[in-house]
Design an enzyme around this catalytic site. Structure first.
Site, PDB file in Angstrom:
ATOM      1  N   PHE A 144       0.862  -1.191   0.000  1.00 50.13           N
ATOM      2  CA  PHE A 144       0.000   0.000   0.000  1.00 50.13           C
ATOM      3  C   PHE A 144       0.894   1.234   0.000  1.00 50.13           C
ATOM      4  O   PHE A 144       1.753   1.376   0.875  1.00 50.13           O
ATOM      5  CB  PHE A 144      -0.935   0.047   1.214  1.00 50.13           C
ATOM      6  CG  PHE A 144      -1.834   1.263   1.177  1.00 50.13           C
ATOM      7  CD1 PHE A 144      -3.026   1.240   0.470  1.00 50.13           C
ATOM      8  CD2 PHE A 144      -1.465   2.441   1.816  1.00 50.13           C
ATOM      9  CE1 PHE A 144      -3.842   2.370   0.394  1.00 50.13           C
ATOM     10  CE2 PHE A 144      -2.274   3.580   1.750  1.00 50.13           C
ATOM     11  CZ  PHE A 144      -3.469   3.533   1.036  1.00 50.13           C
ATOM     12  N   ASP A 167       9.400   2.661   1.774  1.00 49.43           N
ATOM     13  CA  ASP A 167       8.220   3.402   2.211  1.00 49.43           C
ATOM     14  C   ASP A 167       8.040   3.146   3.701  1.00 49.43           C
ATOM     15  O   ASP A 167       7.586   2.086   4.123  1.00 49.43           O
ATOM     16  CB  ASP A 167       6.984   2.969   1.414  1.00 49.43           C
ATOM     17  CG  ASP A 167       5.730   3.762   1.816  1.00 49.43           C
ATOM     18  OD1 ASP A 167       5.761   4.438   2.865  1.00 49.43           O
ATOM     19  OD2 ASP A 167       4.723   3.675   1.082  1.00 49.43           O
ATOM     20  N   LYS A 187       3.095   9.642   8.358  1.00 43.78           N
ATOM     21  CA  LYS A 187       2.070   9.531   9.413  1.00 43.78           C
ATOM     22  C   LYS A 187       2.386  10.244  10.741  1.00 43.78           C
ATOM     23  O   LYS A 187       1.725  11.219  11.059  1.00 43.78           O
ATOM     24  CB  LYS A 187       1.682   8.071   9.606  1.00 43.78           C
ATOM     25  CG  LYS A 187       0.806   7.609   8.424  1.00 43.78           C
ATOM     26  CD  LYS A 187       0.250   6.234   8.605  1.00 43.78           C
ATOM     27  CE  LYS A 187      -0.861   5.946   7.634  1.00 43.78           C
ATOM     28  NZ  LYS A 187      -0.444   5.302   6.376  1.00 43.78           N
TER      29      LYS A 187
HETATM   30  C1  LIG Z   1      -0.728   5.540   4.960  1.00 45.42           C
HETATM   31  C2  LIG Z   1       0.317   5.099   4.002  1.00 45.42           C
HETATM   32  C3  LIG Z   1       0.530   5.766   2.788  1.00 45.42           C
HETATM   33  C4  LIG Z   1      -0.353   6.912   2.325  1.00 45.42           C
HETATM   34  O1  LIG Z   1      -0.272   8.011   3.161  1.00 45.42           O
HETATM   35  P1  LIG Z   1      -1.427   9.146   3.112  1.00 45.42           P
HETATM   36  O2  LIG Z   1      -0.930  10.172   4.084  1.00 45.42           O
HETATM   37  O3  LIG Z   1      -2.696   8.491   3.501  1.00 45.42           O
HETATM   38  O4  LIG Z   1      -1.454   9.671   1.731  1.00 45.42           O
HETATM   39  C5  LIG Z   1       1.563   5.330   1.979  1.00 45.42           C
HETATM   40  N1  LIG Z   1       2.339   4.287   2.328  1.00 45.42           N
HETATM   41  C6  LIG Z   1       2.170   3.631   3.488  1.00 45.42           C
HETATM   42  C7  LIG Z   1       3.084   2.506   3.835  1.00 45.42           C
HETATM   43  C8  LIG Z   1       1.141   3.994   4.349  1.00 45.42           C
HETATM   44  O5  LIG Z   1       0.937   3.307   5.483  1.00 45.42           O
END
Ligand SMILES: *Cc1c(COP(=O)(O)O)cnc(C)c1O
Length: 410
Positions: A142, A227, A256
């Site tokens: 994701f 990520d 986050k």
């Molecule tokens: C939450 C998340 C995203 C997206 O972040 P947003 O602030 O919702 O755009 C991307 N990568 C990972 C691993 C995430 O947990």
């Protein structure tokens, strides 16, 4: 406004993209949230990994008030303000990378990281006339909801209604080294990995796979992008999850918890890679504003001052041990996964997981279900043993209730 009037009005006026829980949150303190009826909830989700210092932390309130009183909430990136530089310095020192770019969200950080990888691959001295542009992403990944991040996201129901997506993304079976080796060639500009997959159900990358990804990207002139939007910034007990593996990626995305609840993300990159972007090639109006950056500095200072990383390791190990105890006791628990305070409990069915998460909320503990069958725990770093004990006892009762309901149905 009451829950009923808020939800009626939302149903009428918002795009129907969320099925919210029937709870109207009004107040927060420490590990607890309170709804409009004064009901108290133990927060073991932190707004999906965002409120890592819990709610209303004094250091965060102080930074917010100070910045509000200065009158400078936004400067645009046409001017300097005093917080981007020290925040970038700090993030570089913690990550082992050399330059930062600030965004408003996770998906924007991923978007920028992919643009950076494409731009880097086009530097003529590196690749002659045929720049690499393929991206290898992982099954169960994701990365966000904008087009490039979405194109690298595995879940079909997020992607398929919106095609055609950004071309060039191929999926590799997560933790399958031969699959990675087979798909790796000179046309690949980046390999994108979540060191611990969050939305995908709390799955850690194996050392073998991560090491192979590092080696193969070097060999083929591609970049390794980690990520760390969910697993980074202390969540696993290290500042970055890749630090558990002794690997340094070329680009890291974070977001986050960075500004303790305000929207802020960042791309961190090696000097040489960062050099692929020049003034005008990339930008943002809001990203890296003074309010969010001031709060992010306060967040990082608080992690240090309150020695929260060792605490996350300790309390995370305790929580994990308690979850292992539940696994021994309940046949419906398949597996305990994760690191630090990023933990998951795999249950035997999606229905059961849904029911247990709902029952937990009824009983005043906020968690969530991800990837159908996994219960996810992302509590604030400030939790103590009593909070873990309460969450585990509630989970024990919720599991018992859902299991006995199933026995009766049979
Ligand atoms: C939450 C998340 C995203 C997206 O972040 P947003 O602030 O919702 O755009 C991307 N990568 C990972 C691993 C995430 O947990």
């Amino acid at each position: 406004m009451s829950l009923a009037s808020v939800s009626q009005s939302e149903n009428r006026r918002l795009l129907h993209t969320y099925d919210r829980h029937k709870v109207l949150l009004e107040r927060g303190r420490g590990c607890y949230l309170y709804d409009d009826r004064g009901r108290k909830y133990l927060d073991f989700l932190s707004g999906i990994g965002v409120n890592a210092l819990g709610h209303g932390h004094p250091a965060i309130r102080k930074a917010l008030v100070r910045q509000a009183e200065s009158g400078v909430l936004h400067t645009s990136n046409l001017f300097y303000h005093e917080y981007q530089a020290p925040l970038a310095e700090r993030l570089c020192a913690l990550s082992g990378l050399e330059r930062a770019f600030f965004t408003n969200s996770g998906t924007e950080a991923v978007e920028g990281a992919l643009k950076l990888a494409r731009a880097y691959a086009r530097i003529p001295s590196r690749n002659g006339h045929c720049p690499a542009w393929h991206v290898l992403a992982m099954t169960n990944s994701f990365h966000g909801r904008t087009f490039a991040a979405l194109s690298a996201t595995w879940t079909k129901k997020y992607r398929e209604p919106f095609g055609p997506l950004v071309p060039g993304v191929r999926f590799v079976r997560f933790n399958d080294v031969p699959d990675l080796a087979r798909k790796m060639d000179a046309s690949v500009c980046a390999v994108l990995v979540e060191p611990i997959q969050g939305e995908g159900g709390i799955n850690a990358v194996t050392p073998e796979f991560f090491t192979a990804a590092r080696r193969l990207t070097r060999k083929h002139g591609a970049l390794l992008i980690a990520d760390e939007i969910q697993c980074g910034l202390g969540r696993t007990g290290q500042y970055f999850a890749y630090q558990h593996y002794g690997i340094t990626p070329d680009i890291v995305t974070i977001a986050k918890p960075l500004a303790a609840g305000l929207p802020l993300g960042a791309i961190l990159a090696r000097e040489q890679v960062a050099g692929a972007l020049h003034p005008g090639m990339h930008g943002t109006t809001f990203g890296g504003g003074p309010l969010a950056c001031a709060v992010a500095l306060a967040f990082l200072q608080t992690l240090e001052r309150e020695r929260l990383l060792p605490h996350v390791r300790e309390i995370g190990a305790y929580f994990r041990e308690r979850l292992e105890g539940l696994k021994k006791k309940h046949a419906t628990v398949r597996e305990v996964r994760g690191l630090g305070l990023m933990l998951g409990l795999e249950l035997v069915s999606a229905e059961l997981a849904k029911e247990v998460a709902a029952e937990m909320l009824q009983r005043g503990v906020i968690i969530n279900r991800t990837h159908e069958t996994a219960l996810r725990f992302l509590p604030p770093f400030i939790i103590g043993k009593k909070h873990v004990d309460h969450a585990v006892a509630t989970l024990d009762s919720a599991l018992k209730k859902a299991e006995s309901k199933r026995r009766k149905e049979r």
